[in-house]
Write a protein that holds these residues in place. Structure first.
Motif, PDB file in Angstrom:
ATOM      1  N   GLN A   1      79.758 -13.963 -16.706  1.00  0.00           N
ATOM      2  CA  GLN A   1      78.759 -13.343 -15.529  1.00  0.00           C
ATOM      3  C   GLN A   1      78.976 -11.911 -15.766  1.00  0.00           C
ATOM      4  O   GLN A   1      77.824 -11.295 -15.515  1.00  0.00           O
ATOM      5  N   VAL A   2      80.176 -11.129 -15.961  1.00  0.00           N
ATOM      6  CA  VAL A   2      80.133  -9.702 -15.938  1.00  0.00           C
ATOM      7  C   VAL A   2      79.570  -9.333 -17.185  1.00  0.00           C
ATOM      8  O   VAL A   2      78.753  -8.227 -17.357  1.00  0.00           O
TER       9      VAL A   2
ATOM     10  N   LYS B   1      87.678 -20.614 -14.671  1.00  0.00           N
ATOM     11  CA  LYS B   1      87.151 -19.595 -13.848  1.00  0.00           C
ATOM     12  C   LYS B   1      87.028 -18.269 -14.424  1.00  0.00           C
ATOM     13  O   LYS B   1      86.165 -17.490 -14.329  1.00  0.00           O
ATOM     14  N   ASP B   2      88.186 -17.931 -15.399  1.00  0.00           N
ATOM     15  CA  ASP B   2      88.230 -16.544 -15.857  1.00  0.00           C
ATOM     16  C   ASP B   2      87.123 -16.607 -16.935  1.00  0.00           C
ATOM     17  O   ASP B   2      86.413 -15.428 -17.198  1.00  0.00           O
TER      18      ASP B   2
ATOM     19  N   ILE C   1      83.948 -15.888 -15.238  1.00  0.00           N
ATOM     20  CA  ILE C   1      83.732 -14.371 -14.700  1.00  0.00           C
ATOM     21  C   ILE C   1      83.605 -13.755 -15.942  1.00  0.00           C
ATOM     22  O   ILE C   1      82.395 -12.650 -15.751  1.00  0.00           O
TER      23      ILE C   1
ATOM     24  N   TYR D   1      87.891 -10.826  -6.693  1.00  0.00           N
ATOM     25  CA  TYR D   1      88.195 -10.524  -5.283  1.00  0.00           C
ATOM     26  C   TYR D   1      87.150 -11.147  -4.253  1.00  0.00           C
ATOM     27  O   TYR D   1      87.149 -10.940  -2.890  1.00  0.00           O
TER      28      TYR D   1
ATOM     29  N   THR E   1      91.458  -6.644 -17.392  1.00  0.00           N
ATOM     30  CA  THR E   1      91.313  -6.323 -16.046  1.00  0.00           C
ATOM     31  C   THR E   1      91.784  -7.582 -15.215  1.00  0.00           C
ATOM     32  O   THR E   1      92.538  -7.675 -14.357  1.00  0.00           O
ATOM     33  N   ILE E   2      91.318  -8.626 -15.874  1.00  0.00           N
ATOM     34  CA  ILE E   2      91.628  -9.982 -15.040  1.00  0.00           C
ATOM     35  C   ILE E   2      93.225 -10.163 -15.339  1.00  0.00           C
ATOM     36  O   ILE E   2      93.970 -10.581 -14.175  1.00  0.00           O
TER      37      ILE E   2
ATOM     38  N   VAL F   1      87.411  -6.661 -19.864  1.00  0.00           N
ATOM     39  CA  VAL F   1      87.478  -7.758 -18.766  1.00  0.00           C
ATOM     40  C   VAL F   1      88.559  -8.797 -19.029  1.00  0.00           C
ATOM     41  O   VAL F   1      89.345  -8.660 -17.782  1.00  0.00           O
TER      42      VAL F   1
ATOM     43  N   LEU G   1      92.636   0.770 -15.693  1.00  0.00           N
ATOM     44  CA  LEU G   1      93.379   0.058 -14.989  1.00  0.00           C
ATOM     45  C   LEU G   1      94.472   0.766 -14.344  1.00  0.00           C
ATOM     46  O   LEU G   1      95.147   0.771 -13.106  1.00  0.00           O
TER      47      LEU G   1
ATOM     48  N   PHE H   1      94.685  -8.049 -12.764  1.00  0.00           N
ATOM     49  CA  PHE H   1      94.502  -8.305 -11.057  1.00  0.00           C
ATOM     50  C   PHE H   1      94.183  -9.493 -10.674  1.00  0.00           C
ATOM     51  O   PHE H   1      94.315  -9.902  -9.506  1.00  0.00           O
ATOM     52  N   GLY H   2      94.226 -10.463 -11.686  1.00  0.00           N
ATOM     53  CA  GLY H   2      93.915 -11.946 -11.609  1.00  0.00           C
ATOM     54  C   GLY H   2      94.949 -12.621 -10.789  1.00  0.00           C
ATOM     55  O   GLY H   2      94.396 -13.160  -9.744  1.00  0.00           O
TER      56      GLY H   2
ATOM     57  N   ALA I   1      94.413 -11.451  -7.100  1.00  0.00           N
ATOM     58  CA  ALA I   1      93.270 -11.881  -6.498  1.00  0.00           C
ATOM     59  C   ALA I   1      93.449 -13.081  -6.134  1.00  0.00           C
ATOM     60  O   ALA I   1      92.653 -13.539  -4.885  1.00  0.00           O
TER      61      ALA I   1
END
Lengths: 97, 351
Positions: free
Chosen positions: A29-30, A22-23, A26, B118, A82-83, A79, B72, A86-87, A90
């Protein structure tokens, strides 16, 4: 310059392992949203193989290969951080209000 | 009938938006809430500024690195201050442009990642519209003429038929750019901002030196003024360290130059704003953008507006200087109008 056939261009392949499929998806895609700055001399393909992000760059010059790879790795770094930040939050299912 | 069709719909529950801004040398994150009763609440507004040494401007690459390093931390602080979880947010708003390419892309990468993590919709916001919407929200002004003055923009704008229309603008450099570059010439500090330091120095100025005055219709030209004020620093009468005992009366100090520069360019801005006000029949002026927190500009604009039977509206540095909350405000308004930016369209534009 433009006469160099594309078969003689320089190719760089980078495989970046992620914690999960999944990561990796992401990140793909980003990063895929922004086009390369010089699309006529830099070709980029991004794909996800399992939990690995696979990036292939084909460039006219070695210098372009270095610049493109650097910029790509900087984006991956942002990225990933950030994951990392916040991963976990989330993935947590929010308590009903 | 038409007004009903296009006005924003009322909401049945509170809406919360996160706004991310990074089009120039500030990274900002802000969280705003719209309540069903029509009220708006700023839950948090955090900013970190990339400050370069005196005499230097900010370069795109270094600015992008700054944003990547701070993004962040600033977002987490904004969430903490607002006591809001990312799960509670309705949409993630980010600056789509205009601005510097590399810094914009850095912020967009973070916004997209958060959006996918999210599963929250993205809303791309025009930076200029962000400034104007925040100014209108904070001051509550109806149908003003907007003077948008910052490091990258100088425009006189009014709202007409569902669009912000530009009545006049700079023909060359922005007023903030003019001030910042002069601050570099006389080696003023960039902390907290070059414009703030010019404002403080100008208060000590005693002489108004002649400078070109270049307005044409509702447009202004500023680059020639910058050249002229720079030329004064090579004048025989110029004393970079202020007056000394053996000097007579006829000397020029950096403070005089700051004063003269401010008075001249602000007079020009007031003139073009007044012309736009006369043109559209509005009495009120709203000043937005980083230069908008200059109190001398607000004072001069106030004198003009009052003579026309109106008022000047401006905000302080929290909302004037680039910030995340203005992006959240403009983004949430467009989200409530049904607007979203699909991931594939979440690119940035420099202009």
């Amino acid at each position: 310059m433009a006469t160099t056939p594309e078969t003689q261009w320089h190719t760089v392949t980078i495989r970046i392992p992620f914690a999960s499929d999944k990561d990796a998806d992401i990140a793909k895609q980003v990063i895929d949203v922004d086009r390369e700055m010089q699309p006529d001399v830099v070709k980029r393909t991004l794909s996800v193989e399992g939990s690995e992000l696979v990036a292939t760059f084909t460039t006219l010059t070695v210098r372009l290969a270095r610049l493109t790879t650097n910029a790509f790795l900087e984006n991956v770094d942002l990225v990933v951080r950030t994951i990392g930040e916040f991963g976990e939050d989330a993935a947590r299912v929010p308590a009903p209000p | 009938m038409l007004a009903q069709l296009i006005s924003i719909s009322s909401i049945e529950r509170p809406y919360v938006a996160l706004g991310l801004e990074g089009s120039a040398n500030k990274f900002g994150a802000g969280i705003i809430r719209h309540d069903p009763d029509g009220s708006t609440h700023v839950l948090s507004n955090v900013r970190h500024t990339y400050i370069t040494p005196p005499g230097e401007g900010f370069q795109p690459r270094d600015t992008a690195l700054h944003h990547r390093e701070w993004a962040l931390t600033v977002i987490n602080e904004a969430l903490k201050k607002a006591v809001v979880s990312m799960h509670d947010i309705d949409c993630i708003c980010f600056t789509k442009g205009p601005g510097m390419g590399a810094p914009l892309v850095s912020v967009a990468l973070v916004a997209r990642t958060l959006s996918l993590l999210y599963r929250k919709p993205l809303v791309g916001v025009n930076h200029c519209v962000g400034h104007i919407e925040m100014g209108r929200q904070i001051t509550g002004t109806q149908n003003p003429v907007v003077l948008y003055v910052s490091g990258g923009n100088t425009q006189v704008i009014a709202y007409s038929q569902q669009c912000y229309r530009i009545f006049g603008e700079t023909l060359d450099i922005a007023v903030g750019n003019c001030l910042d570059r002069f601050a570099r010439v006389i080696n003023l500090s960039n902390d907290p901002s070059p414009g703030y330091n010019i404002e403080q120095e100008a208060k000590k100025g005693k002489r108004l030196l002649p400078l070109p005055y270049a307005t044409k219709g509702m447009d202004v030209s500023l680059s020639g003024i910058l050249t002229s004020i720079e030329a004064y620093t090579a004048d025989k009468r110029f004393r970079p360290d202020g007056p000394s005992a053996e000097d007579g009366e006829d000397i020029i100090t950096p403070q005089d130059l700051c004063f003269s520069l401010q008075e001249t360019v602000f007079a020009m801005l007031v003139e073009i704003t007044e012309r736009a006000m006369a043109h559209i029949g509005s009495r009120d002026a709203l000043i937005v953008g980083g230069v908008g927190c200059n109190e001398r500009l607000q004072e001069m604009m106030g004198i003009m507006s009052r003579e026309r039977g109106g008022n000047v509206f401006a905000t302080d540095e929290r909302f004037c200087i680039d910030n995340g909350i203005m992006i959240a405000q403009a983004g949430l308004l467009s989200f409530r109008m049904g607007f979203e930016t699909p991931l594939a369209k979440s690119t940035c534009t420099q202009r």
